[in-house]
Design a protein around this motif. Sequence first.
Motif, PDB file in Angstrom:
ATOM      1  N   VAL A  36       0.675  -1.450   0.113  1.00 26.97           N
ATOM      2  CA  VAL A  36      -0.481  -0.066  -0.007  1.00 26.97           C
ATOM      3  C   VAL A  36       0.667   1.097  -0.067  1.00 26.97           C
ATOM      4  CG1 VAL A  36      -1.453   1.112   1.319  1.00 26.97           C
ATOM      5  CG2 VAL A  36      -2.225  -1.142   1.338  1.00 26.97           C
ATOM      6  N   ARG A  37       2.049   1.295   0.884  1.00 29.02           N
ATOM      7  CA  ARG A  37       2.660   2.039   1.068  1.00 29.02           C
ATOM      8  C   ARG A  37       3.885   2.713  -0.734  1.00 29.02           C
ATOM      9  NH1 ARG A  37       4.133  -0.061   5.957  1.00 29.02           N
ATOM     10  NH2 ARG A  37       5.914  -0.744   5.038  1.00 29.02           N
ATOM     11  N   THR A  38       4.068   1.410  -1.120  1.00 30.29           N
ATOM     12  CA  THR A  38       4.439   1.196  -2.712  1.00 30.29           C
ATOM     13  C   THR A  38       3.220   2.704  -3.806  1.00 30.29           C
ATOM     14  OG1 THR A  38       5.955  -0.689  -2.061  1.00 30.29           O
ATOM     15  CG2 THR A  38       4.975   0.512  -4.281  1.00 30.29           C
ATOM     16  N   SER A  39       1.693   0.961  -3.619  1.00 33.26           N
ATOM     17  CA  SER A  39       0.779   2.369  -4.121  1.00 33.26           C
ATOM     18  C   SER A  39       0.913   3.726  -4.205  1.00 33.26           C
ATOM     19  CB  SER A  39      -0.587   1.906  -3.219  1.00 33.26           C
ATOM     20  OG  SER A  39      -1.375   2.610  -4.544  1.00 33.26           O
ATOM     21  N   LEU A  40       0.762   4.308  -2.558  1.00 28.38           N
ATOM     22  CA  LEU A  40       1.278   5.681  -2.560  1.00 28.38           C
ATOM     23  C   LEU A  40       1.981   6.528  -3.162  1.00 28.38           C
ATOM     24  CD1 LEU A  40      -0.387   5.397   1.538  1.00 28.38           C
ATOM     25  CD2 LEU A  40      -1.007   6.477  -0.495  1.00 28.38           C
ATOM     26  N   ALA A  41       3.251   5.811  -3.382  1.00 30.43           N
ATOM     27  CA  ALA A  41       4.789   6.053  -3.290  1.00 30.43           C
ATOM     28  C   ALA A  41       3.774   6.252  -5.084  1.00 30.43           C
ATOM     29  CB  ALA A  41       5.589   5.390  -3.592  1.00 30.43           C
ATOM     30  N   LEU A  42       3.114   5.249  -5.985  1.00 31.84           N
ATOM     31  CA  LEU A  42       3.467   5.521  -6.989  1.00 31.84           C
ATOM     32  C   LEU A  42       2.154   6.519  -7.497  1.00 31.84           C
ATOM     33  CD1 LEU A  42       3.434   1.494  -8.151  1.00 31.84           C
ATOM     34  CD2 LEU A  42       5.097   3.055  -9.078  1.00 31.84           C
ATOM     35  N   LEU A  43       1.411   7.192  -7.154  1.00 38.19           N
ATOM     36  CA  LEU A  43       0.595   7.732  -7.004  1.00 38.19           C
ATOM     37  C   LEU A  43       1.014   9.255  -7.169  1.00 38.19           C
ATOM     38  CD1 LEU A  43      -2.696   5.975  -5.798  1.00 38.19           C
ATOM     39  CD2 LEU A  43      -2.026   6.698  -7.982  1.00 38.19           C
ATOM     40  N   ALA A  44       1.940   9.398  -6.109  1.00 36.11           N
ATOM     41  CA  ALA A  44       2.486  10.562  -6.085  1.00 36.11           C
ATOM     42  C   ALA A  44       3.513  10.555  -6.688  1.00 36.11           C
ATOM     43  CB  ALA A  44       3.245  11.033  -4.198  1.00 36.11           C
ATOM     44  N   GLY A  45       3.921  10.415  -7.179  1.00 35.01           N
ATOM     45  CA  GLY A  45       5.669   9.803  -8.552  1.00 35.01           C
ATOM     46  C   GLY A  45       4.380  10.494 -10.122  1.00 35.01           C
ATOM     47  N   GLY A  46       3.151   9.698  -9.730  1.00 35.03           N
ATOM     48  CA  GLY A  46       2.365  10.080 -11.369  1.00 35.03           C
ATOM     49  C   GLY A  46       1.741  11.722 -11.103  1.00 35.03           C
ATOM     50  N   VAL A  47       1.437  12.035 -10.178  1.00 33.19           N
ATOM     51  CA  VAL A  47       0.340  12.998  -9.791  1.00 33.19           C
ATOM     52  C   VAL A  47       1.460  14.465 -10.063  1.00 33.19           C
ATOM     53  CG1 VAL A  47      -0.047  14.556  -8.515  1.00 33.19           C
ATOM     54  CG2 VAL A  47      -1.011  12.739  -8.707  1.00 33.19           C
ATOM     55  N   ALA A  48       3.325  13.901  -9.015  1.00 37.29           N
ATOM     56  CA  ALA A  48       4.382  15.601  -9.570  1.00 37.29           C
ATOM     57  C   ALA A  48       5.210  15.226 -10.913  1.00 37.29           C
ATOM     58  CB  ALA A  48       5.277  14.765  -8.197  1.00 37.29           C
ATOM     59  N   LEU A  49       5.407  13.964 -11.173  1.00 35.63           N
ATOM     60  CA  LEU A  49       5.246  13.810 -12.773  1.00 35.63           C
ATOM     61  C   LEU A  49       4.748  15.111 -13.707  1.00 35.63           C
ATOM     62  CD1 LEU A  49       7.618  13.448 -14.434  1.00 35.63           C
ATOM     63  CD2 LEU A  49       6.579  10.719 -14.875  1.00 35.63           C
ATOM     64  N   GLU A  50       3.048  15.292 -13.401  1.00 39.33           N
ATOM     65  CA  GLU A  50       2.520  16.221 -14.630  1.00 39.33           C
ATOM     66  C   GLU A  50       2.640  17.229 -13.934  1.00 39.33           C
ATOM     67  OE1 GLU A  50       0.446  16.948 -17.326  1.00 39.33           O
ATOM     68  OE2 GLU A  50       1.916  15.118 -17.051  1.00 39.33           O
ATOM     69  N   ALA A  51       2.698  17.312 -12.224  1.00 39.75           N
ATOM     70  CA  ALA A  51       2.279  19.100 -11.463  1.00 39.75           C
ATOM     71  C   ALA A  51       3.372  19.907 -11.949  1.00 39.75           C
ATOM     72  CB  ALA A  51       1.711  17.912 -10.407  1.00 39.75           C
ATOM     73  N   LEU A  52       4.535  18.974 -11.266  1.00 41.26           N
ATOM     74  CA  LEU A  52       5.952  19.861 -11.941  1.00 41.26           C
ATOM     75  C   LEU A  52       6.377  20.299 -13.518  1.00 41.26           C
ATOM     76  CD1 LEU A  52       8.158  18.075  -9.304  1.00 41.26           C
ATOM     77  CD2 LEU A  52       6.426  19.841  -8.531  1.00 41.26           C
ATOM     78  N   ASP A  53       6.831  21.122 -13.475  1.00 40.67           N
ATOM     79  CA  ASP A  53       7.441  21.745 -14.829  1.00 40.67           C
ATOM     80  C   ASP A  53       8.625  21.016 -15.318  1.00 40.67           C
ATOM     81  OD1 ASP A  53       7.067  22.973 -17.083  1.00 40.67           O
ATOM     82  OD2 ASP A  53       8.282  24.784 -16.632  1.00 40.67           O
ATOM     83  N   LEU A  54       8.881  19.701 -15.478  1.00 43.39           N
ATOM     84  CA  LEU A  54       9.987  19.092 -15.553  1.00 43.39           C
ATOM     85  C   LEU A  54      10.130  19.733 -17.288  1.00 43.39           C
ATOM     86  CD1 LEU A  54       9.082  15.908 -13.513  1.00 43.39           C
ATOM     87  CD2 LEU A  54      11.158  17.906 -12.772  1.00 43.39           C
ATOM     88  N   PRO A  55      11.300  19.042 -17.348  1.00 44.02           N
ATOM     89  CA  PRO A  55      11.684  19.201 -18.565  1.00 44.02           C
ATOM     90  C   PRO A  55      11.782  18.308 -19.171  1.00 44.02           C
ATOM     91  CG  PRO A  55      14.006  19.730 -17.884  1.00 44.02           C
ATOM     92  CD  PRO A  55      12.765  19.288 -16.320  1.00 44.02           C
ATOM     93  N   VAL A  56      10.813  17.800 -19.480  1.00 41.60           N
ATOM     94  CA  VAL A  56      10.305  15.863 -20.132  1.00 41.60           C
ATOM     95  C   VAL A  56       8.931  16.207 -21.742  1.00 41.60           C
ATOM     96  CG1 VAL A  56       9.513  13.901 -20.401  1.00 41.60           C
ATOM     97  CG2 VAL A  56      10.674  15.057 -17.700  1.00 41.60           C
TER      98      VAL A  56
END
Length: 123
Positions: A36-56
């Motif tokens: 479940v903790r892994t799930s939360l980390a994956l969700l947070a990573g997915g949201v952060a990847l889209e929310a932050l202005d990364l050079p991708v």
Amino acid sequence: MSETPDRRRPTWVYGQGDEPDARFSLANERTFLAWVRTSLALLAGGVALEALDLPVEERLRLAASVVLVVLGALTPLLAWWGWARAEQAVRRGAPLPAPVGFFVLVAGVLAAGALVLLGLLLR
């Protein structure tokens, strides 16, 4: 002393076999919670990847985010299935089953990583 009926759910798990040593059930529960903790980390990573202005590259970043969020939403189901299978085996005194979801988790993280890497290279 009268015995009270076992009201634990799901009955298809708790209604079979014998009551195991509590240490085994608690270890199985800890494994479930780690998933479940892994799930939360994956969700947070997915949201952060889209929310932050990364050079991708934007479309690849969105695709990687979707992969991570879907994987984060699927992981608790895999965790629950794995918990139930292990709990049943312990209650029956049977060998522990093979882990569930490892392939899905590894493939999803690899796919998201490849999308981000490709997005970095194409930007």
